[in-house]
Design a protein around this motif. Structure first.
Motif, short mmCIF file in Angstrom:
data_model
loop_
_atom_site.label_atom_id
_atom_site.label_comp_id
_atom_site.label_asym_id
_atom_site.label_seq_id
_atom_site.Cartn_x
_atom_site.Cartn_y
_atom_site.Cartn_z
N PHE A 57 11.93 1.13 7.76
CA PHE A 57 12.27 -0.16 7.18
C PHE A 57 13.78 -0.28 6.99
O PHE A 57 14.35 -1.37 7.13
CB PHE A 57 11.56 -0.34 5.84
N ALA A 58 14.44 0.83 6.67
CA ALA A 58 15.89 0.81 6.47
C ALA A 58 16.61 0.42 7.76
O ALA A 58 17.58 -0.35 7.74
CB ALA A 58 16.37 2.17 5.99
N LYS A 59 16.13 0.95 8.88
CA LYS A 59 16.74 0.63 10.17
C LYS A 59 16.58 -0.85 10.49
O LYS A 59 17.50 -1.51 10.99
CB LYS A 59 16.13 1.49 11.26
N VAL A 60 15.39 -1.40 10.21
CA VAL A 60 15.15 -2.83 10.44
C VAL A 60 16.07 -3.65 9.57
O VAL A 60 16.67 -4.65 10.00
CB VAL A 60 13.68 -3.19 10.16
N PHE A 61 16.22 -3.23 8.32
CA PHE A 61 17.09 -3.92 7.36
C PHE A 61 18.53 -3.97 7.85
O PHE A 61 19.16 -5.02 7.87
CB PHE A 61 17.00 -3.21 6.01
N GLN A 62 19.05 -2.83 8.24
CA GLN A 62 20.45 -2.75 8.67
C GLN A 62 20.70 -3.58 9.91
O GLN A 62 21.78 -4.14 10.09
CB GLN A 62 20.82 -1.28 8.93
N GLN B 66 0.84 -1.20 0.00
CA GLN B 66 0.00 0.00 0.00
C GLN B 66 0.87 1.25 0.00
O GLN B 66 1.93 1.30 0.63
CB GLN B 66 -0.92 -0.01 1.22
N VAL B 67 0.41 2.28 -0.73
CA VAL B 67 1.19 3.51 -0.91
C VAL B 67 1.49 4.17 0.43
O VAL B 67 2.53 4.82 0.60
CB VAL B 67 0.44 4.49 -1.84
N LYS B 68 0.64 4.00 1.43
CA LYS B 68 0.82 4.66 2.72
C LYS B 68 2.11 4.24 3.41
O LYS B 68 2.58 4.93 4.33
CB LYS B 68 -0.38 4.37 3.63
N ASN B 69 2.69 3.12 2.99
CA ASN B 69 3.91 2.64 3.64
C ASN B 69 5.18 3.23 3.03
O ASN B 69 6.27 3.05 3.58
CB ASN B 69 3.98 1.11 3.59
N ILE B 70 5.06 3.92 1.89
CA ILE B 70 6.25 4.51 1.25
C ILE B 70 6.96 5.50 2.16
O ILE B 70 8.20 5.47 2.26
CB ILE B 70 5.86 5.16 -0.10
N PRO B 71 6.25 6.40 2.87
CA PRO B 71 6.96 7.35 3.75
C PRO B 71 7.69 6.68 4.92
O PRO B 71 8.48 7.33 5.61
CB PRO B 71 5.83 8.26 4.27
N LYS B 72 7.42 5.39 5.16
CA LYS B 72 8.04 4.71 6.30
C LYS B 72 9.36 4.04 5.92
O LYS B 72 9.87 3.20 6.66
CB LYS B 72 7.07 3.66 6.86
N ILE B 73 9.91 4.45 4.79
CA ILE B 73 11.08 3.76 4.27
C ILE B 73 12.27 3.86 5.21
O ILE B 73 13.09 2.95 5.30
CB ILE B 73 11.43 4.31 2.86
#
Length: 510
Positions: A273-278, A263-270
């Motif tokens: 997500f980056a912190k979880v990824f790292q 869903q598009v609403k999750n794009i601003p939360k990138i």
């Protein structure tokens, strides 16, 4: 005098006004400056986007002289190159490592994503899958620990999966299970229909699962409990098909995550997500590569209907263990069905694979094992096992290979304690499995722990349903992490009743 001074000052003001008028920009000049500013901003945005969304370059597995190649020994080397089905067709091996459960890679997913046509397939590989390895317990989840864990363990597991499906996945992603909960929290929760009431407690691991059946918004902690559950405290209530049941729930949950994540609403939360990824992901893809996949999925219109979750076609079997002196439960791939799945939905290459490209194990009627490649890594298992005669003891067998339990953990054969990554450290207490199998096992058995090994003189008949396919009957009692004390062995032919091995012929259908 004042009038003159004022006149002079007034004249000066008029001069200044005239000068200001001369310095004014024309309308066309203002427009040009505005356009230039917009172009500069656009350029900054483009540069930022280019650094954030980077298309992965397919690895040069065959032509890169600096890349370390995999040694496949006498086994068949899987496809590593060739014409692709589309320009942007990628394959990724995803390994879920359970930190709380000792680091086992019990979750294995092979994903293919045809970006050009916006279609994806994700295949779950059961952890009890029999693979062509040189040691006695041949479950695929033993590969990681038997190769020392870490990078070597991951590469060894990558090799086994590649031989299983006949091609080398382009990339690999190792995810700590904690990441799932953190992503769910970053999304604000995930709506999911929990399939059953779940109640399980393991004080040793500080693992507590308490979930109610029904559709609701799950937090990250809820999600972690749901995907780890297999049976209740009393071990009588749980998935009837063991690990395969858990796989079904995990697939349904991941499908819900994908649907809500796109869903598009999750794009601003990138950034979240980056912190979880790292923190939780090890991969040969960059975060920008993963962002590119996400961008292509959202902007390209990938829908959950175009993401197919499947389980490797399989049949449960039993096989004699030299170390445990009893029958161990496995699943083996249904050769023809897996080959069809590989060619149609998993392999990125136009040229279809043939059965001999896949390393698929089977158990023969005499109890020996074989491979579609014609080569078996464990030469002892390639011949019929010598089991003890009824009422007789076995002479000791010199079994020098490392011992592992049903969860893939290295075990000290003298004490039965699990050996950690540090050779000088031993973890007391047995298995790292967060939820051991109940006594008597489960259909399609997962790891078997917690009971005394069955005696060789009294093997148990696996059930065989109408139609000849084995249900992978599990022995009535299962081994603990401590192998049965090695009794004496006889070279005579066994006289004990044969439990009847499941025969999986790789040639016929399924």
């Amino acid at each position: 005098m004042l009038g003159r001074d004022q006149e002079k000052r007034g004249g000066g003001n008029r001069v200044e006004k005239k000068r200001k008028k001369k310095s004014r920009l024309t309308r066309q000049q203002k427009i040009l400056i505005a356009v230039a500013a917009l172009l500069a901003v656009a350029l900054v945005v483009v540069v930022a986007c280019e650094s954030l969304f980077v298309r992965p370059e397919l690895p040069g597995k065959t032509d890169d002289p600096d890349k370390e190649t995999i040694d496949y020994g006498e086994g068949v080397r899987p496809k590593a190159g060739g014409e692709r089905k589309s320009e942007d067709y990628y394959t990724v091996l995803i390994l879920g490592r359970d930190t709380g459960g000792g680091g086992n890679t019990d979750t294995m997913l092979l994903a293919s994503y045809d970006v050009t046509n916006q279609k994806a397939t994700v295949m779950s590989i059961p952890r009890d899958t029999m693979v062509n390895v040189s040691w006695d317990i041949k479950r695929i989840n033993s590969v990681y620990n038997m190769n020392g864990q870490g990078e070597k363990g991951i590469q060894a597991l990558y090799k086994e999966v590649a031989q299983l499906v006949g091609f080398e996945p382009d990339y690999q992603v190792v995810v700590e299970w904690d990441a799932v909960g953190e992503i769910v929290d970053a999304m604000g929760g995930v709506y999911f229909d929990v399939p059953r009431n779940m109640n399980y407690d393991d004080p040793i691991q500080d693992l507590h699962i308490h979930q109610e059946k029904g559709y609701r918004l799950l937090t990250g902690e809820d999600a972690m409990q749901v995907i780890r559950y297999r049976h209740d405290n009393n071990m009588k209530y749980g998935y009837s098909d063991g690990d395969l049941g858990r796989i079904k729930t995990q697939q349904a949950f991941l499908k819900a995550v994908v649907e809500q994540l796109l869903q598009v609403k999750n794009i601003p939360k990138i950034n979240q997500f980056a912190k979880v990824f790292q923190k939780n992901v090890e991969t040969d893809l960059t975060f920008s590569n993963l962002c590119w996949f996400g961008q292509q999925a959202v902007m390209g219109g990938l829908t959950v209907e175009n993401v197919e979750f499947v389980t490797m076609p399989n049949t449960p079997v039993s096989c004699w263990s030299r170390v445990y002196r009893n029958y161990q439960s496995y699943v083996v791939p249904n050769a023809r069905e897996l080959l069809e799945l590989v060619n149609e939905k998993l392999s990125p290459f136009v040229e279809p694979s043939v059965l001999s490209d896949l390393d698929i194990m089977s158990v023969n009627s005499d109890g020996s094992v074989s491979s579609t490649t014609g080569h078996v890594e464990d030469s002892k298992a390639a011949v019929a096992p010598v089991k003890p005669a009824a009422g007789k003891e076995e002479p000791e067998e010199n079994e020098e290979e490392p011992t592992v339990d049903e969860n893939g953990n290295l075990v000290d054969p003298e004490t039965g304690e699990i050996i950690t990554t540090d050779p000088g450290t031993v973890t007391p207490g047995g298995t790292t499995d967060p939820d051991p199998v109940p006594e008597g096992g489960e259909t399609g058995g997962e790891g078997q722990t917690g009971t005394t090994p069955t005696t060789p003189e009294e093997p148990v008949q696996p059930q065989t349903p109408t139609g000849g396919e084995s249900t992978g009957g599990t022995p009535a009692e299962t081994p603990t992490e401590t192998p049965a004390e090695t009794p004496a062995q006889t070279t005579a032919e066994p006289t004990a009743p044969d439990p009847g091995f499941a025969v999986i012929d790789p040639a016929p259908e399924g």
